[in-house]
Design an enzyme around this catalytic site. Structure first.
Site, PDB file in Angstrom:
ATOM      1  N   GLY A  68      57.997   6.719  43.902  1.00  0.00           N
ATOM      2  CA  GLY A  68      56.832   6.060  43.315  1.00  0.00           C
ATOM      3  C   GLY A  68      56.674   6.366  41.839  1.00  0.00           C
ATOM      4  O   GLY A  68      56.412   5.473  41.026  1.00  0.00           O
ATOM      5  N   GLU A  69      56.851   7.638  41.460  1.00  0.00           N
ATOM      6  CA  GLU A  69      56.699   7.994  40.053  1.00  0.00           C
ATOM      7  C   GLU A  69      57.814   7.404  39.207  1.00  0.00           C
ATOM      8  O   GLU A  69      57.591   6.973  38.079  1.00  0.00           O
ATOM      9  CB  GLU A  69      56.646   9.505  39.865  1.00  0.00           C
ATOM     10  CG  GLU A  69      56.401   9.869  38.416  1.00  0.00           C
ATOM     11  CD  GLU A  69      55.727  11.207  38.216  1.00  0.00           C
ATOM     12  OE1 GLU A  69      55.515  11.540  37.040  1.00  0.00           O
ATOM     13  OE2 GLU A  69      55.425  11.895  39.195  1.00  0.00           O
ATOM     14  N   THR A  70      59.013   7.349  39.746  1.00  0.00           N
ATOM     15  CA  THR A  70      60.123   6.728  39.017  1.00  0.00           C
ATOM     16  C   THR A  70      59.794   5.278  38.713  1.00  0.00           C
ATOM     17  O   THR A  70      59.919   4.825  37.564  1.00  0.00           O
ATOM     18  CB  THR A  70      61.430   6.831  39.833  1.00  0.00           C
ATOM     19  OG1 THR A  70      61.747   8.216  40.034  1.00  0.00           O
ATOM     20  CG2 THR A  70      62.580   6.134  39.135  1.00  0.00           C
TER      21      THR A  70
END
Length: 150
Positions: A68-70
Site C-alpha cells: 500500500g505504501e509503495t
C-alpha cells in the site's frame, strides 16, 4: 534531483517513464512487488504471497502495508506539485481477509490530491478477487529547497 514528470505532465506515457526512471525501491524489489499499471488516475501492482508470510503461512499484515505504501507514495510523488516531494504523514490498514497463495493485487486510487496533502486508498485483493486489506495513506507535499533534503 533530476527532472521527472509532474502532475502538469501527467499522461500515461509520462507515468510509465516516471516509474522506469525512479524505480520502486529496494524493499519493494525484495518483496517481489511489480507495477502492472501506473496512470495519472491510479496505480496497480502485484506481490507474491510466497516469501512474504507470517509463521502460520498467511500473508504478513506488514506486507500489505508495504504494498500500500509503495503504491500510494509513488502515485503521490508522481502527482506532486512542481518543486515538492510527497512525504508520509499517516498510514493505516484494515485486514479483512487472508491470502495464503499466489499473488495479491493492490489497486491505488486518489481520494484527495490537494496543494499540500494527498490521500490515497489502496484495496488489496487475493487471486480470487476477495478483498484482504484496505489501506489509506496520507502524504504531505514538502517543498524542496536547496537547503533541505527530501
Amino acid at each position: 534531483m533530476s527532472a521527472l514528470p509532474s502532475a502538469a505532465a501527467s499522461s500515461p506515457e509520462d507515468a510509465i517513464e516516471y516509474i522506469r526512471h525512479r524505480g520502486l525501491g529496494a524493499l519493494a524489489d525484495r518483496m517481489g512487488i511489480e507495477m502492472i499499471e501506473f496512470t495519472p488516475e491510479r496505480a496497480v501492482a502485484t506481490m507474491p504471497v510466497e516469501g512474504n508470510t507470517q509463521p502460520v503461512m498467511l500473508l504478513h499484515g506488514g506486507a500489505y502495508v508495504v504494498l500500500g505504501e509503495t503504491l500510494g507514495s509513488m502515485h503521490a510523488n508522481f502527482r506532486a506539485p512542481d518543486g515538492c516531494v510527497a512525504v508520509g504523514l499517516d498510514i493505516n490498514a484494515t485486514h479483512t481477509g487472508s491470502a495464503t497463495e499466489g499473488v495479491v493485487t493492490g489497486v491505488c486510487t486518489p481520494i484527495k490530491l490537494g496543494r499540500s496533502v494527498a490521500v490515497h486508498e489502496i484495496v488489496v485483493s487475493d487471486a480470487r478477487g476477495i478483498r484482504c486489506s484496505t489501506i489509506r495513506i496520507t502524504n504531505f507535499y514538502k517543498r524542496i529547497t536547496q537547503d533541505s533534503e527530501a
